[in-house]
Motif scaffolding. Structure first.
Motif, short mmCIF file in Angstrom:
data_model
loop_
_atom_site.label_atom_id
_atom_site.label_comp_id
_atom_site.label_asym_id
_atom_site.label_seq_id
_atom_site.Cartn_x
_atom_site.Cartn_y
_atom_site.Cartn_z
N GLU A 1 33.00 49.38 50.34
CA GLU A 1 33.48 48.48 51.37
C GLU A 1 32.56 48.48 52.59
O GLU A 1 32.18 47.45 53.13
CB GLU A 1 34.89 48.92 51.78
N ARG B 1 39.50 43.54 59.53
CA ARG B 1 40.40 43.67 58.39
C ARG B 1 40.59 42.35 57.66
O ARG B 1 40.81 42.30 56.47
CB ARG B 1 41.73 44.26 58.83
N LYS C 1 37.59 41.92 55.47
CA LYS C 1 37.63 42.78 54.28
C LYS C 1 38.66 42.29 53.26
O LYS C 1 38.60 42.66 52.09
CB LYS C 1 37.92 44.23 54.68
N SER C 2 39.64 41.53 53.71
CA SER C 2 40.64 41.02 52.77
C SER C 2 40.29 39.61 52.27
O SER C 2 41.03 39.03 51.47
CB SER C 2 42.01 40.95 53.43
N ARG D 1 38.57 36.47 50.36
CA ARG D 1 38.25 36.29 48.94
C ARG D 1 36.78 36.60 48.67
O ARG D 1 36.45 37.30 47.71
CB ARG D 1 38.58 34.87 48.53
N ILE E 1 36.10 40.35 48.65
CA ILE E 1 36.65 41.02 47.48
C ILE E 1 35.82 40.70 46.23
O ILE E 1 35.61 41.55 45.36
CB ILE E 1 38.13 40.66 47.30
N ARG F 1 32.80 42.82 46.34
CA ARG F 1 33.22 44.19 46.10
C ARG F 1 33.44 44.44 44.61
O ARG F 1 33.01 45.47 44.07
CB ARG F 1 34.51 44.43 46.88
#
Ligand SMILES: Nc1ncnc2c1ncn2[C@@H]1O[C@H](COP(=O)(O)OP(=O)(O)OP(=O)(O)O)[C@@H](O)[C@H]1O
Ligand SMILES: Nc1ncnc2c1ncn2[C@@H]1O[C@H](COP(=O)(O)OP(=O)(O)OP(=O)(O)O)[C@@H](O)[C@H]1O
Ligand SMILES: [Mg+2]
Ligand SMILES: [Mg+2]
Lengths: 303, 260, 292, 292, 260
Positions: free
Chosen positions: E197, E234, E237-238, E240, E243, E246
């Motif tokens: 992350e 935050r 990091k959330s 789409r 992710i 990631r």
């Protein structure tokens, strides 16, 4: 200090009067420092280092050992004779009544000292087999303490510890008897050879003050006694009784055959031979005359 | 059916300056077989204090703790402990560490040996029985700690940041192991963590605590632990539900945090 | 009863029971917890008192002669007497001062040479290889065994005494300075170079400072060893010093002075160590607080 | 030239240059890196050789009389002579044996009593408070200062010598055992209780074992101190032992024997320490490997 | 315009058994002002080795490294270092640590003082100038390390897992600080991390490495660092996109990892 003199603590000798009165400084015209030493061996070691030039009342044995080992020291006089102040004491209750009883007993003695030598000669005379006793190397105060505890059956040493030993013991052989065997006991005055060669006058001056002190003590016994006892660090009573058994030969007597004229050399040779026989010394010298220098005493009167 | 019950537990320390520190204030909850409870909260909110009280290392200023109606007065083999690090016996091998509890209880060597091998298999350390503990990596050491605690067959397993010292990848694997052990052994698990994700992922119930005085702010009932083994963990963590809970919890925590 | 009075009584009680904080009361596991033995200084007072009383009782019972077992009173009298009148030409204070001077001289020289040599051994393979066998060899030799050689080589001045104390200090300081260098975290060295420090600056500002705690620990040990070697040093033809006083008194079987000297050396040794600890806290406040 | 031959030459070279691994060559920062001083044992051989040669040259030059500075040859001859013929009734081997026996007896007794007392002090406030001032007080007293008292109290048997060595060992072992207890991580204690261990089991299986590295370090230090106290112990009315041999030889100004004895004590002390280190590696392989 | 260029760098260690260890094999890349490059890869893939070569602590078996056409042969103040921990001087105060570089360079005390205060303000440690370093928490210590490295005004900042020892919440805050410093000072940053992350969030470019021999598997160009300060971390990091990256990276890493 310009001149450092080694001496024994607790050993009341006449030179301490001159020391107290500052005669040495006066006569030599320099600062004279007196240093306590435990043993003659330590005195010899310090003389080797060059820090000590004169040893007053060094034992004959340490001297003999030192010169035999090659130390450049010379004997220039007799400090004190004391057959009675150095002896072996049998502890009460040790069960030693005759010399033969010594077999299997423990004897405490400071090795490499006059006491040690005296003990060896006494055993020889009394036919005591050295290997039948357990001889332990101890300093006289330790011997005295160990005798109180009953750890040693016989102890040898000098004053003031000798008196302590006698508090619960008695002499094995009297000093008179030992002297009759020719067993003299005396301390010497030793000098660093190199120093003495450079400053013969200082050595002679030193010796003359020793004699002057001896004279003064003879003339003023009570005053001297208290001075000496203070210097030696023992009580007046002890000083009195110890000094009563001391002899302080003066110049003329020292130069006679009884001392430096003849007997001292024979005595030292005898000591060295005994020590060699006992394995204490690797090899005795053939002749010790080279280490005996009466001329300093001889010159002391000229001053 | 085992049960752990915490009843009105309050803990007040004497601080350095003589002032009382209210570490916990009237904590109440109970957990049953099948529960894996995770506890989350900022530093100093009393998480470790609570765990130490349940373990029996501290007796609370007020309140009581029961395991199956037995009141807790000290540590005991019914509650197994897993610490962050430093609790393994480095002078023993892996196998000796795992069989420490049974050995103290006087179990004979043959029985011990059999159960040790089984447990090491369970935590994935099959061939390491005779390895000295200090030759293992941090993650492997925590596996040993888990096996050691299981060897005593405790009713509850108490863990204080058990994965806190591991790197991220090892940590993910260990999370899966914790879930697996929980599901296979059906023991109660009480787990403290600093990681929001971990708390949500591992807890069938999550207690969020706040400090001054330490208290439970909110309890969540979560579905992820139950699903954790069957589905892909990374998928679960990227799921909309997971992220929603995470946002909610993070919001709560950020609002509490006012220190550096 | 005023508020402050209450607090006083309370803290006295705390001292007595060994500073039980509120915490200790709530701990259930005390056996095995190192924190559980903190405090308890009051028992120390008791123990010293007990020893004193037993000593006095045995002395009074006269089971053993005073030569073996002087009474505490006699020992204290000697203390007062020697403190006021002196012993063999020096007051007790002077004896102590001379001994301290010797210890400090030997110790100081030991540090002066030991620290650079130790740093050198920690930094340079050549110096390390060269010095290592020499130090490893002379280290285990009892200082007392040197005494005869020291007299012959150094004579009877303070030089010989200081040499003995120097030898006792030197190896300890070398080893601790070397360990101090070895303990430096390589990141610190790397960080310093990356910040533009020269070799000399790294040595001065990182390696030396970083080695300070270890060097200081070595100094504390060395000081203790020096004090323990003092009597041996003062066997070398001394006329003063507490070590010499003990030896000299033993020649005259003055057990009370010996005992007094022994107690004095114990107390002074203890005080020196206390001072060194205080000094350490003051000079090296960061000791034990690095993070690897 | 066969493959294995090449490797041999190479490893010999490595030894010579101090085991430069490939790594050292690629490091740019060597000044300040503790790893950079590893190896270099070859310089040690050089340094011992140099000292020997200088010693021999000075002896040959006859600048100082052999009484002060016996030649290496003379010292070696003495060694052979005493090893074969003995010194004052005992062979060198017997002297060594007697000294070792005394050291081991004093050391063994010190451990036997010191470990329980140290553990007790680490575990119990009462024992700690009671013993602390006594140990803190007697610790800094030089052993030599006791010698007169030990003779008075214990006599001239081996008892007094062993007592002195015991005293030297005891305080060190007590302090290290106590530190060992204090060093136990509270988690280990908690874990053991949680695994169902009783107090006795915690003491036996956790506290004692956990304290072993510290106790062993203490034992190594104590062994060194014992060896250093040997000469003092053998001042107490001995007739044998290497310490006594050195003292006795110094009475007869046998500098060569003194020097031989000093070297012998250094070598034996070094060997003892080596053995203790090996033993430590064998008995406590986990030393320094715990994680807090 | 600064530039860092790594050209054909290969590094072979001699292993314990005498076998060569190929830690790096033919690494090539360059970075410019405005780049923040993060490096991710399993343990032992040569990340630290690469960083040490760039820092000048190791000279490579083959290949060269340039900063602005100057070839690197040793450490220097043009490349600032931030380590995971243990590199601060615990005998100095916060201010003395920060001004260490200028002091070594002979800058006078008054000038130093002024810049120290400014830097401490920048990293959010305003009032801590005279605090001993050992009284700070881990996160605050890393702020000091950042400030100390900035004090020398280096061209590149090299960081080896700078946030690896921090707890999750502190770590998030420090990530924001790193981004802030990067954007405000416009220095090149080269940052190694274990956290997927973090690598994605902080890197304007991300190098994923693989071991045996150490090499770069893939390079990503990422938009998150540039946006990191303006938007809510935050949320980023959330997102789409985040992710998705990631998942891709994790897939790569899991397929490499075959150790415990
Ligand atoms: N032995 C103690 N004496 C006094 N106060 C204590 C003690 N132990 C903890 N505290 C205080 O009690 C409070 C709760 O501490 P605790 O260790 O339970 O917190 P925590 O939630 O575990 O924190 P962390 O996440 O940092 O581990 C804190 O304010 C702490 O300072
Ligand atoms: N001094 C050394 N001597 C021999 N081999 C080494 C040395 N340092 C590292 N290696 C090896 O080189 C390889 C790369 O190591 P490096 O430390 O660069 O990895 P890393 O990616 O930083 O790992 P980590 O994520 O664990 O920090 C590893 O296989 C390691 O074992
Ligand atoms: Mg906690
Ligand atoms: Mg790395």
């Amino acid at each position: 200090a310009d001149l450092t003199v080694a001496y024994f603590p607790g050993w009341p000798t006449t030179h301490q009067l001159g020391q107290d009165k500052g005669w040495f400084e006066q006569e030599l015209g320099m600062e004279v420092d007196f240093r306590e030493f435990d043993t003659g061996a330590a005195m010899a070691a310090a003389m080797l280092s060059g820090d000590v030039q004169i040893a007053y009342s060094m034992g004959v044995i340490p001297f003999t050992i030192a010169v035999t080992q090659g130390a450049p020291l010379d004997l220039v006089g007799i400090a004190v004779t004391y057959s009675e102040n150095d002896n072996c004491v049998v502890r009460d209750g040790s069960g030693v009544d005759t010399p033969a009883d010594l077999a299997g007993k423990v004897v405490g003695v400071p090795f490499g000292t006059v006491s040690h030598y005296k003990m060896l000669k006494t055993f020889e005379k009394l036919d005591v087999d050295l290997s039948s006793v357990r001889v332990v190397d101890m300093a006289p105060p330790d011997v005295a303490a160990a005798m109180t505890r009953g750890d040693v059956d016989m102890g040898c040493g000098w004053e003031p510890a000798l008196s302590r030993m006698l508090e619960n013991g008695r002499l094995l052989v009297s000093a008179q008897e030992q002297e009759s065997w020719g067993l003299k006991v005396f301390d010497i005055i030793a000098v660093n050879r190199e120093y003495a060669a450079e400053h013969p006058d200082r050595i002679s001056a030193f010796l003359s003050v020793v004699d002057k002190s001896t004279d003064y003590v003879a003339a003023n016994p009570e005053e001297s006694l208290s001075t000496i006892s203070r210097q030696a660090g023992i009580s007046e009573d002890q000083t009195r009784s110890i000094m009563a058994k001391f002899g302080f030969p003066k110049r003329d007597e020292q130069l006679s055959d009884a001392w430096m004229g003849r007997d001292v050399e024979t005595f030292i040779k005898g000591v060295a031979d005994v020590m060699q026989a006992n394995g204490e010394l690797p090899k005795a010298l053939d002749d010790y005359a080279a280490f005996i220098k009466p001329e300093f005493y001889a010159n002391s009167a000229a001053r | 059916m085992s049960e752990l019950r915490v009843q009105g537990v309050t803990m007040t320390y004497e601080g350095a300056d003589g002032q009382p520190v209210r570490a916990l204030e009237n904590i109440n909850f109970s957990m049953n077989q099948d529960d894996i409870v995770t506890v989350l909260g900022p530093s100093g909110c009393g998480k470790s204090t609570l765990l130490n009280i349940v373990a029996g290392f501290l007796s609370p200023t007020a309140g009581r703790v029961f395991v199956d109606e037995r009141e807790i007065t000290g540590p005991g083999p019914d509650r197994g402990m897993v610490f962050q690090h430093g609790a393994l016996f480095e002078w023993l091998t892996v196998g000796e560490n795992v069989s420490f509890g049974p050995r103290m209880a006087g179990v004979d060597a043959a029985t011990r040996l059999a159960s040790v091998d089984e447990l090491l298999q369970l935590v994935g350390l099959g061939g390491f029985r005779d390895t000295p503990i200090y030759n293992l990596s941090g993650g492997m050491q925590q596996r040993v700690a888990l096996a050691r605690c299981l060897a005593n067959n405790p009713d509850v397993i108490l863990m204080d940041e058990p994965l806190g010292a591991l790197d991220a990848l090892t940590r993910e694997k260990m999370q899966t192991l914790v879930l697996k052990l929980w599901q296979e052994t059906r023991k109660m698990v009480f787990l403290i963590t600093h990681s929001v994700e971990e708390a949500i992922f591992l807890g069938s119930r999550l207690l969020v605590m706040a400090p001054r005085p330490g208290h439970v702010v909110k309890e969540f009932q979560l579905p992820f632990a139950a699903a954790g083994l069957s589905a892909d963990p990374r998928e679960i963590k990227s799921s909309r539900e997971f992220i929603a809970v995470r946002e909610e919890v993070l919001e709560m925590i950020w609002s509490m945090e006012e220190q550096h | 009863m005023s508020q402050s009075n209450v607090r006083k009584t309370r803290s006295w009680l705390l001292f007595w029971r060994g500073n039980d904080s509120g915490l200790a009361k709530c701990k259930t596991v005390t056996f095995g917890d190192p924190a559980a033995v903190e405090g308890g200084a009051a028992y120390g007072v008791l123990s010293v008192l007990t020893v004193g009383i037993v000593w006095q009782l045995v002395a009074m019972a006269q089971i053993v002669p005073p030569l073996f077992w002087p009474s505490p009173g006699a020992v204290f009298d000697k203390f007062v007497q020697i403190a006021t009148e002196g012993y063999k030409g020096f007051t007790l204070f002077e004896h102590l001062g001379i001994s301290l001077y010797r210890v400090l001289a030997g110790f100081g020289l030991g540090c002066l040479f030991g620290i650079p040599v130790g740093l050198g051994m920690g930094l340079n393979k050549f110096i390390k290889g060269w010095m290592d066998p020499l130090i490893e060899f002379y280290r285990p030799v009892p200082p007392l065994a040197y005494v005869p050689l020291v007299i012959i080589w150094m004579g009877i001045g303070d030089g010989g005494k200081v040499l003995l104390l120097f030898l006792a200090t030197f190896s300890i300081i070398v080893i601790s300075a070397r360990a101090g260098v070895a303990s430096v975290a390589i990141q610190k060295i790397h960080a310093a170079y990356s910040l533009g420090a020269s070799r000399w600056q790294v040595l001065r500002h990182v390696i030396l400072v970083n080695a300070m705690p270890e060097i200081f620990t070595g100094m504390r040990v060395a000081m203790g060893v020096c004090w323990g070697t003092l009597v041996a040093a003062e066997m070398v033809a001394a006329t003063s010093g507490v070590g010499w006083m003990v030896l000299n008194a033993s020649r005259y079987l003055n057990t009370d002075i010996v005992l007094m000297g022994v107690i004095l050396m114990g107390v002074v040794g203890f005080l020196i160590d206390m001072c060194m600890r205080k000094l350490e806290q003051k000079l090296i406040p960061w000791k034990g607080k690095g993070r690897g």
